[in-house]
Design a protein around this motif. Structure first.
Motif, PDB file in Angstrom:
ATOM      1  N   UNK A1213      59.479  22.306  44.200  1.00  0.00           N
ATOM      2  CA  UNK A1213      59.243  23.407  43.266  1.00  0.00           C
ATOM      3  C   UNK A1213      60.527  23.725  42.514  1.00  0.00           C
ATOM      4  N   UNK A1214      61.668  23.786  43.274  1.00  0.00           N
ATOM      5  CA  UNK A1214      62.934  24.100  42.625  1.00  0.00           C
ATOM      6  C   UNK A1214      63.306  23.047  41.603  1.00  0.00           C
ATOM      7  N   UNK A1215      63.068  21.784  41.980  1.00  0.00           N
ATOM      8  CA  UNK A1215      63.370  20.719  41.010  1.00  0.00           C
ATOM      9  C   UNK A1215      62.441  20.780  39.807  1.00  0.00           C
ATOM     10  N   UNK A1216      61.227  21.199  40.036  1.00  0.00           N
ATOM     11  CA  UNK A1216      60.238  21.236  38.966  1.00  0.00           C
ATOM     12  C   UNK A1216      60.656  22.231  37.893  1.00  0.00           C
ATOM     13  N   UNK A1217      61.205  23.313  38.354  1.00  0.00           N
ATOM     14  CA  UNK A1217      61.538  24.383  37.397  1.00  0.00           C
ATOM     15  C   UNK A1217      63.051  24.584  37.250  1.00  0.00           C
ATOM     16  N   UNK A1218      63.856  23.730  37.932  1.00  0.00           N
ATOM     17  CA  UNK A1218      65.301  23.874  37.832  1.00  0.00           C
ATOM     18  C   UNK A1218      65.862  23.147  36.641  1.00  0.00           C
ATOM     19  N   UNK A1219      67.185  23.368  36.418  1.00  0.00           N
ATOM     20  CA  UNK A1219      67.852  22.747  35.293  1.00  0.00           C
ATOM     21  C   UNK A1219      68.403  21.376  35.655  1.00  0.00           C
ATOM     22  N   UNK A1220      69.312  20.909  34.779  1.00  0.00           N
ATOM     23  CA  UNK A1220      69.890  19.579  34.952  1.00  0.00           C
ATOM     24  C   UNK A1220      70.803  19.521  36.171  1.00  0.00           C
TER      25      UNK A1220
END
Length: 1397
Positions: A1213-1220
């Motif tokens: 989830x964090x990767x899905x909505x996280x930045x670069x």
């Protein structure tokens, strides 16, 4: 004790072997001008002896002052034989004046020492403090004392109270012909001067504290005149006969009057009363001279007068009448009669053929006289004027000048030979060498107070420079260079001889009236005259004296005495016949340890071959007059033998029971540097004399054997006795005296401080450290080893021996005291006596070279203290680094331990070793010494030898084996150390050694040796030691667990090895919370697993201590509580144990590997990972992104996988909505999981994370899709749309659960769509997507729908207007389903009926 004759004396030079004595210069300048004519007064000398110099308890004991005059100066030196005096030498210089001969007089009062000095123009008085007033305490304990001259520089000697000009003296060209000075009872200083024109003038200085001026009194026969202005011109006085000229003056205070005795040129003696100013007595001395015709016409220019007073004889006068060819000494006694009249009683007249009298001294019983003969040699004689009927003068053997030529052997270096002669004792004063050096260097440089070693270097440099400057060729042979060396060194030696001769010029003679000490005053130094021992007297006496000897004190029998004298005459002939070359060869033979008998035979052969004067015939003729040569020889040998039956002195204190003052005085008696030098030189002279005596006697004995029956009346029996008894005894004595001479001339070596400290440490190990250390001498002169011995130990033993046999309050008589001291010192040095103090002192003072030479010289012939000598030699070898030689000597010394006093003292001190044999005690001392020196190889060798001596002594054997083990181990001899350990009979010592072996080999990393030793009967002890070390030390610093593991593996005890590794791993987890600790823990558990897999399954288990309070705190000690004490459980020995099988170890291994993985990827987690349980560790792994490890851990410990899926879902989830940034960080933990990462432009970290999640769901299926449920629930709870793949996957697993999740999160549309699809799948449309194997049919099993969930959906859809169409669709789809169900039911019932029918 050998007899000491007081009728013959021997001179012992008392000069210090130092640079010129430091005289403090004091110049006295009065208002005078030099007299015209430049008259030079003769040099003179004299001495003053304190009244209490013969009392032991007096501060002036053995103390005196001597002086010498030269031109305008007076040199005064205060000497003491007991203590060294500081600031004791001054030089008084009187400007424009000349000190008169006899112009110095010293007297003492109760509080002062008064020095009266008279020059040709002035008189002087020095008032110095008396020694008894210089020290507040009666007990003087210092080794050094201040002289009375210390503060002489503070005196104003020009003041009228100290100095005065002689009135009228400036008008006379000639000075007084004689002078005498004295101190009256009232304190006046009187100076009696002989007028050149006759008469006596007395100059008087008033008392020091009285007012007054100088007064002058003139005494003469015709009248008496008192004038302040001094001498009157002869024209006014009238004619005076020149016969009235006074040649010698002497003064004596008697009955409150001063009597002035004047010996005049007319051979008359006149006595003047100073109080009456009248001549009371006049006597013609020629009346006492027989056959005096013609003498009256001669002027007695050489007449001398001396006085002597004693309580028994009263006042005696000694008159010397200088008559050519027959000088005469007349001794007279002054006798008082009534009415103040006096007369002279004749006591004795003594005659002498000597002419040039220098000085003479009169005592209460003797006349001592000093002459210079035609060859300028010094002659001293004395005679008793009371008990000498034949008028025979007694001899004084003066010190001969150094040899004019120095023999140089072909094998010796000329430089070394000359240096040895120049700088050896008894030869040259340092001032003579300095003057010769200045002349030799042509005065180019001046030497300012050099040390002895510096002076030797300067001499060497000067001579070598002269040699080099004389060389004109670049190349020359070795022989030519040797000739050059001999030439220049002999030239320098000749210069030294000349200056030594000048230094030795005799100036005076003094005899102490209180102690009888006789001193010869020479120009450059002071000599002591010591009584000559009887045998020395006989050997040194010239033939004319031997002819007049009627008896000898060394033989009571008259016949034997005559034989002795006859034999002595033969010895004198032998001595004269021995050439200098053969004497030198004989000395070298003794030096090179050749037998004296053989050397004597060679000398005899030379005498026989070169007998041009028929000396052998003369000897044979004299030998025939000897009636009993054997008895005579035995008497002589017995007299020279210094051997004693018992040890002298020992270590007893000085006169126990005496008062403190007596003990202190005795501790200082004869302890000054002057006394030390005199005593030791006397021993040296005795040794040299008797060595020559024994040499000549041995040659004579060999000559006896050659003559045989031609001389012996007794025949073969006496020859046999001579050969078997007397010759060996003579040879032994010759070797002994040669040794004494050698040590008396052997100089000590300077010792560095660190060497002294190390030697003191060695002596402490030997328990010999009570021996005094090196004495510090107040001069820079070299010291002989005999002087060193006398100072440190010999004097204490000698004084103790002497005063144990006499009263301490007895008079210190010089002849008796000094003879005993010399004799006892020689006996202490005598090698055949049981005492061993001399070598012990050499050892304690680090004189190893001299000690080694001493042992070498006595080795072939001395059978006393053999073992002690070997011990000393071993000490020398240790000091020079020759350990193996030292060990050999120690072993040789051990055989004599129970026989010799020194070795018994060495082995009788330790209480704990009292039960051991003396030899074992000796070995123990030596072993400690070798250990201290640092020679472990020798310790091993000696201890191995000592083990053979300790048979039956278990304690000693154990100690020795322990020592052997220790040093083998220190040397790295591991196998030998183990062998020594196994031989140790004491179990406790063996265990200590075993413990040390383990520790040391571990520290050296020599584990291969440690593991491979067999440890017979010691296996459990080794394991226990290693275990205790492993559990008690830091795990990372000392790794004893690996050692214990290897130990068990080597012995194929795999379960023990596994237990060790498991325990190691447990402790690492508790105590070492680091990545390295976790890595070691993984390896430990892996090793433990390997060990158990090597065992049959039924035995594949280990015992694990239960985790109690001891291990509850992180990092806590597993054995001790917070107070450092052993825990109660450990002390009681009651510990719960758990049995761990292979599976349990595997779990621990997987857990530790997971911890390590976590620490490797997230180092900060290492501190908490070590104590984390499996569930806790799963959480940590999930947080770090190590999902593979987390899943494996869950699988191993059968844990729920939900936390892993939830964690991974959250990361997705964090990767899905996280930045670069979050994308980049994700790649590291993604790479740590076992999934082939597709790193392409189309693939992102989020994609890979979703793919990882999908792979886990496929790889780890769960019942009822529980894992999917958790994933979807996580996604829905975060409002994340569900991926299609996840929906499709969950549909196949558990569609109803998916429906309920959608309903729970109000996803009505998705739920409706799911219901529609699910109903179609049940009806057979797409049933494979929902995991339905057989859709609804008449023949299929019953199917079902989640009606509850569908009812909830319909209800929810019906409540909102926006979902009405969906509501209708679902309703319609359900109706369709119901119709199909109804239709299928009917068909199934129909079929069943048919079947039933």
């Amino acid at each position: 004790m050998a007899a000491a004759l007081e009728r013959s004396y021997i001179e012992i030079c008392g000069f210090e072997r130092e640079a010129a004595r430091r005289f403090r210069e004091v110049t006295v300048s009065l208002d005078v001008t030099p007299l015209p004519g430049g008259v030079k007064c003769a040099d003179g000398a004299g001495a003053f002896h304190y009244e209490e110099s013969g009392k032991l308890l007096s501060v002036t004991s053995n103390r005196f002052i001597h002086w010498s005059t030269c031109g305008d100066s007076v040199q005064l030196v205060e000497e003491s034989l007991d203590t060294n005096l500081l600031n004791n030498a001054i030089r008084l210089r009187f400007s424009c004046c000349s000190v008169l001969p006899g112009g110095v007089s010293i007297q003492e009062t109760l509080n002062n020492v008064v020095i009266l000095i008279c020059t040709n123009q002035s008189v002087h008085r020095l008032l110095l403090p008396h020694p008894s007033r210089m020290y507040r305490s009666e007990l003087v304990t210092e080794l050094h004392m201040q002289s009375i001259f210390t503060d002489v520089g503070k005196l104003s000697l020009q003041d009228p109270t100290h100095s005065a000009i002689i009135p009228g003296a400036a008008g006379h060209t000639g000075g007084p012909s004689a002078v005498a000075a004295w101190l009256s009872f009232q304190g006046d200083a009187h100076f009696a001067l002989a007028s050149p024109d006759g008469g006596i003038t007395v100059v008087t200085l008033p008392p020091q504290d009285a007012q007054g001026s100088v007064s002058v009194l003139e005494l003469r026969r015709s009248s008496m005149m008192r004038r302040i202005s001094g001498w009157m011109p002869s024209a006014i006085r009238g004619e005076q006969s020149p016969a009235d000229l006074v040649l010698s003056l002497a003064v004596r205070e008697l009955e409150e009057d001063s009597f002035i005795f004047a010996l005049c040129q007319d051979h008359r003696l006149r006595m003047w009363s100073f109080r009456e100013q009248a001549c009371l007595l006049e006597a013609d001395m020629l009346e006492y001279m027989p056959a005096c015709k013609g003498v009256k016409r001669l002027s007695g220019q050489g007449h001398r007068l001396r006085l002597a007073f004693s309580s028994t004889t009263g006042l005696c006068l000694g008159v010397y009448l200088a008559v050519p060819q027959r000088g005469q000494f007349t001794v007279l006694q002054l006798v008082a009669t009534d009415n103040n009249r006096y007369s002279l009683d004749h006591i004795s007249s003594l005659f002498s053929t000597q002419e040039a009298l220098v000085d003479f001294t009169l005592t209460s019983s003797d006349v001592w006289a000093l002459w210079v003969d035609d060859t300028n040699a010094t002659v001293v004689k004395h005679i008793s004027f009371e008990h000498n009927a034949v008028g025979q003068w007694n001899q004084v053997f003066v010190q001969p000048p150094p040899e004019e030529e120095v023999p140089i052997g072909l094998d010796l270096d000329p430089r070394e030979t000359y240096l040895e002669v120049l700088f050896s004792p008894l030869r040259f004063t340092a001032s003579a060498i300095i003057k010769a050096l200045q002349i030799f260097r042509r005065g180019s440089e001046r030497i300012f107070d050099p040390s002895w070693e510096t002076l030797k270097k300067e001499v060497t440099l000067a001579v070598e420079s002269e040699i080099q400057s004389s060389v004109t060729e670049f190349e020359f042979s070795q022989e030519e260079y040797r000739q050059l060396q001999v030439e220049f060194w002999s030239r320098f030696y000749s210069c030294c001889l000349q200056y030594q001769e000048a230094e030795s010029a005799p100036l005076g003679l003094t005899v102490s009236p209180h102690t009888g000490m006789v001193c010869l005053l020479r120009k450059g130094f002071l000599s002591f005259l010591l009584p000559c021992f009887a045998v020395d007297h006989l050997y040194l006496s010239c033939d004319e004296y031997l002819m007049t000897e009627e008896e000898t004190p060394i033989a009571e029998d008259l016949d034997v005495g005559r034989d002795v004298l006859q034999l002595i005459q033969c010895l004198r002939l032998v001595s004269d016949a021995v050439s200098a070359e053969m004497a030198y060869e004989m000395e070298k033979a003794l030096e090179y340890l050749q037998t004296p008998e053989r050397a004597a035979e060679l000398v005899l052969e030379d005498m026989l071959c070169n007998d041009r004067d028929n000396v052998i015939v003369d000897i044979q003729n004299k030998l025939q007059d000897v009636r009993n040569p054997m008895a005579a020889m035995m008497v002589l040998l017995r007299e020279m033998d210094l051997e004693m039956d018992s040890e002298l002195g020992g270590d007893a204190p000085v006169i126990p029971g005496q008062s403190l003052s007596v003990r202190i005085s005795l501790s200082q008696l004869y302890g000054s540097s002057a006394a030390v030098s005199a005593v030791c030189q006397a021993v040296c002279h005795m040794a040299m004399t008797r060595a020559r005596f024994c040499r000549d006697l041995l040659i004579l004995q060999k000559l006896y054997l050659r003559f045989g029956d031609n001389v012996f009346l007794g025949g073969g029996a006496q020859l046999l006795q001579l050969q078997q008894d007397l010759i060996p005894r003579t040879s032994h004595l010759l070797s002994s005296y040669h040794l004494l001479r050698h040590v008396s001339q052997s100089l000590t070596s300077s010792v560095p401080v660190d060497t002294i400290d190390m030697n003191l440490q060695h002596l402490t190990h030997l328990e010999l450290s009570d021996t005094p250390a090196v004495c510090s001498r107040p001069v820079l002169s070299p010291q002989t080893v005999v002087e060193l011995f006398y100072q440190t130990a010999g004097r204490r033993i000698i004084i103790s021996q002497m005063f144990s046999q006499q009263q301490s309050d007895s008079q210190l008589l010089w002849s008796h005291m000094i003879s005993n001291v010399v004799q006892l010192l020689a006996q202490l040095l005598w090698p055949s006596n049981p005492g061993f103090q001399f070598p012990e002192v050499l050892m304690s003072n680090c004189q190893y070279t001299q000690l080694q030479e001493y042992v070498r010289l006595i080795g072939p012939w001395c059978q006393v203290n053999i073992g002690s000598c070997r011990f000393m030699l071993a000490q020398c070898f240790l000091a020079s680094g020759e350990g193996q030689k030292a060990l050999q000597c120690f072993q040789e010394a051990a055989t004599e331990v129970e026989k010799e006093e020194f070795l018994m003292k060495l082995t009788s001190s330790e209480e704990e070793e009292a039960a051991c044999s003396p030899r074992l005690q000796f070995y123990n001392k030596v072993l400690r010494l070798l250990e201290d020196v640092g020679l472990p190889e020798l310790v091993i060798q000696l201890a191995s030898l000592a083990v053979t001596e300790a048979v039956g002594d278990v304690n000693s054997q154990a100690a020795l084996w322990t020592r052997i083990f220790k040093h083998h181990l220190d040397l790295g001899h591991n196998s030998e150390a183990y062998e020594a350990l196994t031989q140790n009979p004491d179990s406790s010592m063996q265990l200590d050694c075993l413990r040390q072996l383990v520790v040391v080999l571990c520290e050296r990393s020599q584990l291969q040796d440690l593991v491979q030793f067999p440890y017979v009967n010691l296996h459990d002890e080794v394991v226990s030691i290693i275990e205790s070390r492993a559990r008690g030390l830091d795990l990372l610093t000392h790794n004893y667990y690996d050692l214990l593991y290897a130990f068990h593996i080597t012995r194929h005890n795999y379960r023990k090895a596994g237990t060790v590794m498991f325990e190691f791993g447990m402790r690492l987890g508790r105590e070492v919370r680091t990545r390295l600790g976790l890595q070691k823990q993984v390896n430990c558990y892996l090793a433990a697993l390997n060990c158990l897999r090597l065992i049959r399954p039924e035995y594949a288990w280990i015992v694990q201590p239960a985790c109690g309070t001891t291990y509850e705190r992180p990092g806590a000690s597993p054995k001790r509580n917070s107070d450092g004490e052993f825990s109660a459980e450990l002390t009681a020995g009651r510990r719960q144990v758990d049995i761990l099988e292979l599976n349990d170890l595997e779990k621990e291994y997987f857990l530790s590997r997971a911890r390590l993985t976590l620490a490797q990827h997230h180092p900060p987690s290492a501190t908490i990972a070590g104590s984390a349980s499996a569930p806790e560790l799963v959480t940590l792994l999930v947080q770090t992104g190590l999902f593979d490890s987390a899943l494996s851990l869950c699988q191993t410990f059968r844990l729920n996988l939900s936390p892993v899926y939830e964690g991974l879902t959250f990361k997705c989830i964090k990767l899905q909505f996280g930045g670069e940034e979050s994308q980049n960080e994700a790649w590291s933990w993604l790479a740590a999981n076992q999934l082939s990462v597709v790193n392409t432009k189309e693939s992102s970290a989020a994609d890979e994370a979703w793919r990882l999640l999908a792979s886990y769901l496929d790889r780890y299926p769960s019942t009822n899709g529980q894992h999917h449920h958790h994933v979807i629930h996580k996604l829905l709870s975060h409002g994340v749309p569900l991926p299609d793949w996840l929906l499709q996957s969950y549909k196949r697993v558990d569609a109803p659960s998916l429906l309920r999740l959608l309903l729970n999160f109000d996803l009505l549309e998705a739920a409706a769509e799911l219901v529609l699809e699910y109903v179609d799948a049940v009806l057979g449309r797409g049933h494979q997507y929902f995991g339905i194997e057989r859709p609804l049919s008449a023949t299929s099993p019953p199917t079902w729908l989640p009606y509850t969930s569908i009812d909830q959906l319909l209800h929810a859809l019906s409540e909102t207007q926006t979902h009405s169409s969906l509501h209708n669709k679902v309703r319609d789809k359900l109706d369709e389903y119901h119709k199909a169900v109804q239709h299928m039911t009917k068909r199934r019932l129909t079929v069943q009926r048919r079947v039933a029918i």
